[in-house]
Design a protein around this motif. Structure first.
Motif, mmCIF file in Angstrom:
data_model
loop_
_atom_site.group_PDB
_atom_site.id
_atom_site.type_symbol
_atom_site.label_atom_id
_atom_site.label_comp_id
_atom_site.label_asym_id
_atom_site.label_seq_id
_atom_site.Cartn_x
_atom_site.Cartn_y
_atom_site.Cartn_z
ATOM 1 N N ASP A 67 3.378 -4.691 10.424
ATOM 2 C CA ASP A 67 3.462 -6.119 10.717
ATOM 3 C C ASP A 67 2.188 -6.846 10.298
ATOM 4 O O ASP A 67 2.230 -8.023 9.923
ATOM 5 N N ILE A 68 1.060 -6.156 10.371
ATOM 6 C CA ILE A 68 -0.216 -6.765 9.981
ATOM 7 C C ILE A 68 -0.226 -7.021 8.480
ATOM 8 O O ILE A 68 -0.666 -8.080 8.018
ATOM 9 N N LEU A 69 0.266 -6.069 7.715
ATOM 10 C CA LEU A 69 0.331 -6.259 6.264
ATOM 11 C C LEU A 69 1.225 -7.448 5.915
ATOM 12 O O LEU A 69 0.874 -8.282 5.080
ATOM 13 N N ALA A 70 2.381 -7.514 6.558
ATOM 14 C CA ALA A 70 3.314 -8.601 6.273
ATOM 15 C C ALA A 70 2.709 -9.954 6.636
ATOM 16 O O ALA A 70 2.894 -10.949 5.911
ATOM 17 N N ALA A 71 1.959 -10.000 7.734
ATOM 18 C CA ALA A 71 1.369 -11.260 8.185
ATOM 19 C C ALA A 71 0.347 -11.799 7.194
ATOM 20 O O ALA A 71 0.084 -13.007 7.155
ATOM 21 N N ILE B 21 0.247 -8.796 2.199
ATOM 22 C CA ILE B 21 -0.185 -7.627 1.430
ATOM 23 C C ILE B 21 1.064 -6.820 1.115
ATOM 24 O O ILE B 21 1.699 -6.251 2.001
ATOM 25 N N ALA B 22 1.434 -6.798 -0.157
ATOM 26 C CA ALA B 22 2.711 -6.229 -0.560
ATOM 27 C C ALA B 22 2.701 -4.709 -0.500
ATOM 28 O O ALA B 22 1.657 -4.074 -0.697
ATOM 29 N N PRO B 23 3.863 -4.104 -0.278
ATOM 30 C CA PRO B 23 3.966 -2.644 -0.369
ATOM 31 C C PRO B 23 3.892 -2.214 -1.827
ATOM 32 O O PRO B 23 4.042 -3.034 -2.735
ATOM 33 N N PRO B 24 3.653 -0.915 -2.088
ATOM 34 C CA PRO B 24 3.585 -0.438 -3.477
ATOM 35 C C PRO B 24 4.874 -0.733 -4.231
ATOM 36 O O PRO B 24 5.965 -0.777 -3.650
ATOM 37 N N ARG C 119 -6.839 -7.200 -10.403
ATOM 38 C CA ARG C 119 -6.660 -5.894 -9.759
ATOM 39 C C ARG C 119 -5.593 -6.033 -8.682
ATOM 40 O O ARG C 119 -5.800 -6.722 -7.681
ATOM 41 N N ALA C 120 -4.474 -5.397 -8.865
ATOM 42 C CA ALA C 120 -3.412 -5.461 -7.857
ATOM 43 C C ALA C 120 -3.795 -4.636 -6.635
ATOM 44 O O ALA C 120 -4.438 -3.588 -6.748
ATOM 45 N N THR C 121 -3.406 -5.109 -5.462
ATOM 46 C CA THR C 121 -3.586 -4.350 -4.230
ATOM 47 C C THR C 121 -2.235 -4.195 -3.542
ATOM 48 O O THR C 121 -1.367 -5.073 -3.635
ATOM 49 N N TYR C 122 -2.086 -3.078 -2.847
ATOM 50 C CA TYR C 122 -0.851 -2.766 -2.136
ATOM 51 C C TYR C 122 -1.210 -2.209 -0.764
ATOM 52 O O TYR C 122 -2.286 -1.637 -0.573
ATOM 53 N N GLY C 123 -0.307 -2.355 0.174
ATOM 54 C CA GLY C 123 -0.561 -1.860 1.513
ATOM 55 C C GLY C 123 0.501 -0.905 2.009
ATOM 56 O O GLY C 123 1.687 -1.053 1.691
ATOM 57 N N VAL C 124 0.072 0.096 2.773
ATOM 58 C CA VAL C 124 0.973 1.006 3.476
ATOM 59 C C VAL C 124 0.516 1.064 4.929
ATOM 60 O O VAL C 124 -0.590 0.632 5.265
#
Length: 245
Positions: free
Chosen positions: A138-142, A145-148, A126-131
């Motif tokens: 910055d939290i996603l990048a750390a 967690i990849a963008p869509p 199951r792929a997950t993506y972050g916005v």
């Protein structure tokens, strides 16, 4: 009057993370929120009395007390809040609800983590993506967690909450997971916890029971899932949007 009524003012929280669990595609947010509340035996902290939410009484197993339909649970040791809902939020109420909750989040310096399913025919991966809004990217990048990987839209109350966070310049995170568009999907909720909630909060969450009890979870959530299918416009979901749509 739109408000969040706190029942346990002695619960101490410091810059908590708030995990949102509104019903949506695969009921991933609902299943995740219920699992966190049950696993950590969280305290019923507050009730949402925002405009447009249904005035209904919820009763619980082996408990004579009633509660409102949309509630906040807290764990002061883990600095965690969870929004738990037993009803879908009507699209007619989404804007008012988003403004009500976002104002409270801002006042309490919480970091909201909004959850959404992207309807698909999922397999084991199951792929997950972050916005994100504000500086939360910055939290996603750390946490890698990849963008869509394509243009899309998050609809329903979860989309309204993210949009309101952007309008009010509130740091917020949104995590999208591939999930079944037809059935409650505990596997997608497990993926959300392991790939996003655990790394972002630093918590360890037991998730094996989500798969061990998958059939039971699907059965107990099936009635709500049918209601969501009958009123798709009430469902929070993420879906691709064509370039010219």
């Amino acid at each position: 009057m739109a408000q969040i009524s706190v029942h346990e003012p002695d619960v101490a929280l410091s810059d908590p993370t708030l995990v949102e669990g509104l019903p949506g595609v695969g009921l991933v947010g609902k299943i995740t929120a219920d699992h966190l509340v049950e696993t950590f035996e969280m305290t019923h902290y507050a009730t949402c009395h925002c405009e447009g939410l249904p005035d209904i009484a919820i009763y619980h197993e082996n408990d004579p007390d009633i509660t409102g339909a949309v509630r906040l649970y807290a764990d002061s040791d883990r600095d965690l809040l969870v929004l738990q809902s037993d009803v879908p939020v009507s699209p007619n109420a989404a804007e008012e609800f988003a403004g009500c909750l976002t104002g409270w989040i801002r006042e309490h310096d919480a970091l909201p983590l909004y959850l959404s399913g992207r309807p698909t025919d999922p397999d084991d991966d199951r792929a997950t993506y972050g916005v994100a809004t504000g500086e939360a990217g910055d939290i996603l990048a750390a946490h890698d967690i990849a963008p869509p990987d394509e243009r899309g839209a998050i609809s329903g109350p979860t989309g309204a909450l993210l949009y309101e966070a952007s309008r009010q310049d509130v740091d917020a995170l949104g995590v999208i997971v591939e999930a079944s568009g037809r059935f409650p999907d505990p596997a997608a909720a497990k993926t959300l916890i392991e790939t996003a909630i655990e790394p972002i909060t630093g918590l360890t969450v037991e998730t094996d029971t989500l798969l061990e009890q998958a059939e039971e979870i699907r059965a107990t959530r099936q009635q709500l899932a049918r209601r969501m299918q009958q009123a798709q416009e009430e469902s929070s979901k993420a879906e691709p949007v064509g370039m010219y749509q």
